[in-house]
Every structure is written in structure tokens, then in C-alpha cells.
Design an enzyme around this catalytic site. Structure first.
Site, PDB file in Angstrom:
ATOM      1  N   GLY A  46       8.267  15.772  16.075  1.00  0.00           N
ATOM      2  CA  GLY A  46       7.599  16.410  14.943  1.00  0.00           C
ATOM      3  C   GLY A  46       8.614  16.696  13.850  1.00  0.00           C
ATOM      4  O   GLY A  46       9.828  16.711  14.103  1.00  0.00           O
ATOM      5  N   GLN A  51      12.282  20.707   6.555  1.00  0.00           N
ATOM      6  CA  GLN A  51      13.475  20.278   7.299  1.00  0.00           C
ATOM      7  C   GLN A  51      14.236  19.176   6.564  1.00  0.00           C
ATOM      8  O   GLN A  51      15.404  18.930   6.859  1.00  0.00           O
ATOM      9  CB  GLN A  51      13.100  19.798   8.713  1.00  0.00           C
ATOM     10  CG  GLN A  51      12.608  20.934   9.605  1.00  0.00           C
ATOM     11  CD  GLN A  51      12.260  20.451  10.984  1.00  0.00           C
ATOM     12  OE1 GLN A  51      11.168  19.944  11.209  1.00  0.00           O
ATOM     13  NE2 GLN A  51      13.185  20.582  11.926  1.00  0.00           N
ATOM     14  N   CYS A  94      14.524  21.959  18.459  1.00  0.00           N
ATOM     15  CA  CYS A  94      14.273  21.798  17.030  1.00  0.00           C
ATOM     16  C   CYS A  94      15.404  20.983  16.420  1.00  0.00           C
ATOM     17  O   CYS A  94      16.576  21.253  16.698  1.00  0.00           O
ATOM     18  CB  CYS A  94      14.188  23.169  16.356  1.00  0.00           C
ATOM     19  SG  CYS A  94      13.807  23.077  14.600  1.00  0.00           S
ATOM     20  N   LEU A  95      15.041  20.007  15.608  1.00  0.00           N
ATOM     21  CA  LEU A  95      16.058  19.162  14.971  1.00  0.00           C
ATOM     22  C   LEU A  95      16.946  19.968  14.031  1.00  0.00           C
ATOM     23  O   LEU A  95      18.049  19.533  13.713  1.00  0.00           O
ATOM     24  CB  LEU A  95      15.382  18.010  14.210  1.00  0.00           C
ATOM     25  CG  LEU A  95      14.641  16.992  15.108  1.00  0.00           C
ATOM     26  CD1 LEU A  95      13.823  16.037  14.250  1.00  0.00           C
ATOM     27  CD2 LEU A  95      15.619  16.233  15.988  1.00  0.00           C
ATOM     28  N   HIS A 136       4.630  24.698  16.309  1.00  0.00           N
ATOM     29  CA  HIS A 136       6.056  24.708  15.956  1.00  0.00           C
ATOM     30  C   HIS A 136       6.231  24.265  14.498  1.00  0.00           C
ATOM     31  O   HIS A 136       6.991  24.872  13.742  1.00  0.00           O
ATOM     32  CB  HIS A 136       6.796  23.765  16.923  1.00  0.00           C
ATOM     33  CG  HIS A 136       8.249  23.555  16.645  1.00  0.00           C
ATOM     34  ND1 HIS A 136       9.243  23.984  17.510  1.00  0.00           N
ATOM     35  CD2 HIS A 136       8.902  22.948  15.617  1.00  0.00           C
ATOM     36  CE1 HIS A 136      10.428  23.641  17.015  1.00  0.00           C
ATOM     37  NE2 HIS A 136      10.250  23.019  15.855  1.00  0.00           N
ATOM     38  N   HIS A 140       7.351  26.272  10.795  1.00  0.00           N
ATOM     39  CA  HIS A 140       8.354  25.838   9.802  1.00  0.00           C
ATOM     40  C   HIS A 140       7.833  26.025   8.373  1.00  0.00           C
ATOM     41  O   HIS A 140       8.584  26.415   7.478  1.00  0.00           O
ATOM     42  CB  HIS A 140       8.701  24.360   9.984  1.00  0.00           C
ATOM     43  CG  HIS A 140       9.772  24.073  10.999  1.00  0.00           C
ATOM     44  ND1 HIS A 140      11.051  24.589  10.901  1.00  0.00           N
ATOM     45  CD2 HIS A 140       9.773  23.298  12.113  1.00  0.00           C
ATOM     46  CE1 HIS A 140      11.781  24.133  11.922  1.00  0.00           C
ATOM     47  NE2 HIS A 140      11.026  23.354  12.675  1.00  0.00           N
TER      48      HIS A 140
END
Ligand code: GNR
Ligand code: NI
Length: 172
Positions: A46, A51, A94-95, A136, A140
Site C-alpha cells: 500500500g 509518502q 510502513c515504508l 493504515h 496516513h
């Protein structure tokens, strides 16, 4: 194919509120494409636009396993309109917080309303990993990270580690 750099904590942008998308124009469609490229390359299941530094309410998801064939889903202006009392735990990552994983408790099932890239309003019932991932990503869009669902002790420890790493990289 174009990927964009993924922001890492403690980048302040990750704590901001993303803006609803009005017209779904070529710029928004390009953002969605770049988000899929970035997400698949990472790899992640995702991605939220913030991000990659875009303060827009856009998320991409693909929970297909390797060799299963792609199942790309883009959700624009997503809203959770119902959630189950029942919760489930999932080990999240999480990236924007690389190599850190912890169990997070969230509603097990949700109904999400969103616009697709054509602008059509859709409603989907989600459970399992897809439900976890949607929650999630919507977090963000509201400046919330999965570590906010953990104890203050755990959260502070992670933030401190990444703050130190960022400072070290800034000096070098
Ligand atoms: O790649 C990701 N894996 C993941 C695993 C469990 C719960 C949520 C996620 S999302 C994450 C990618 C990411 O950071 N999305 O914002
Ligand atoms: Ni994330």
C-alpha cells in the site's frame, strides 16, 4: 515508469492532513501511476500520496502475493463508513518506517467509500489484510502512523532511532 522518493520519519510532512481531490485530471492520474510504480518497486502492499510528498487524499493498494498476478486498487477520497466491533491484530510495517514491524489492533471489517480513477463513487466491504491496509493508508491521509497505535514507550523509541539516523545523514 517513474518512481518517486519515499519520505521517512521524522519528515514533518508525514504528520500533515492531506486535502480532498477535486477533479480527477491528468495530474492526479499521473500521481496514481507513479504511486503504483513506487509501491511495486519498494516493494509494499500500500502507499499513501503523502509518502511521496503529495498532500492529496489518494491511496494505492495491491495485496496480491508474488506470482498471483497484479490486483492494483486506487482509492481517491476514501472514507470508512462502517466498521466492525470485532477487531483483529496484524503485524504491520510502513515504508516510511523501514524495517520496523509491530502488531496493531484495528476493526476486523470495514466498509470504505471512495472514488476510482474514473471518478465513480464506489463502496467496498473489506476484511483481512485488505481492511488492515486501507485503515493504515487512510491514517496516513490524516497524518497518523501505525506507531501511534503502539505504546508511547515503543513509539518514542522508534522515533528517536530514526531521528538519530536522519541527523547522522544530514551531517555526513
Ligand atoms: O507494505 C506495507 N505493508 C503493510 C503490512 C501490514 C500492514 C500495513 C502495511 S502497508 C505497508 C506500506 C505502507 O507503508 N503503506 O503506507
Ligand atoms: Ni505506511
Amino acid at each position: 515508469m517513474s518512481t518517486r522518493p519515499i519520505l521517512i520519519i521524522p519528515e514533518p510532512k508525514l504528520r500533515t492532513l492531506s486535502e480532498p481531490v477535486g477533479k480527477i485530471d491528468s495530474e492526479v492520474r499521473k500521481l496514481v501511476e507513479d504511486m503504483f510504480d513506487t509501491m511495486y518497486e519498494a516493494p509494499g502492499i500500500g502507499l499513501a500520496a503523502i509518502q511521496v510528498g503529495e498532500q492529496k487524499r489518494v491511496i494505492t493498494i495491491d495485496i496480491a502475493r508474488e506470482g498471483e498476478g497484479k490486483q492494483p486498487v486506487a482509492l481517491i477520497n476514501p472514507e470508512i463508513i462502517a466498521e466492525s466491533e470485532e477487531t483483529s491484530f496484524y503485524k504491520e510495517g510502513c515504508l516510511s518506517i523501514p524495517d520496523y514491524y509491530e502488531d496493531v489492533e484495528r476493526p476486523a471489517r470495514i466498509t470504505v467509500r471512495f472514488q476510482d480513477v474514473e471518478g465513480a463513487v464506489r463502496e467496498v466491504e473489506a476484511d483481512g489484510l485488505f481492511a488492515t491496509c486501507v485503515q493504515h493508508e487512510i491514517d496516513h491521509l490524516n497524518g497518523v502512523l501505525f506507531i501511534d497505535h503502539l505504546s508511547k514507550l515503543k513509539r518514542d523509541r522508534v522515533v528517536k532511532k530514526f531521528t538519530k539516523m536522519a541527523r547522522r545523514e544530514a551531517v555526513l
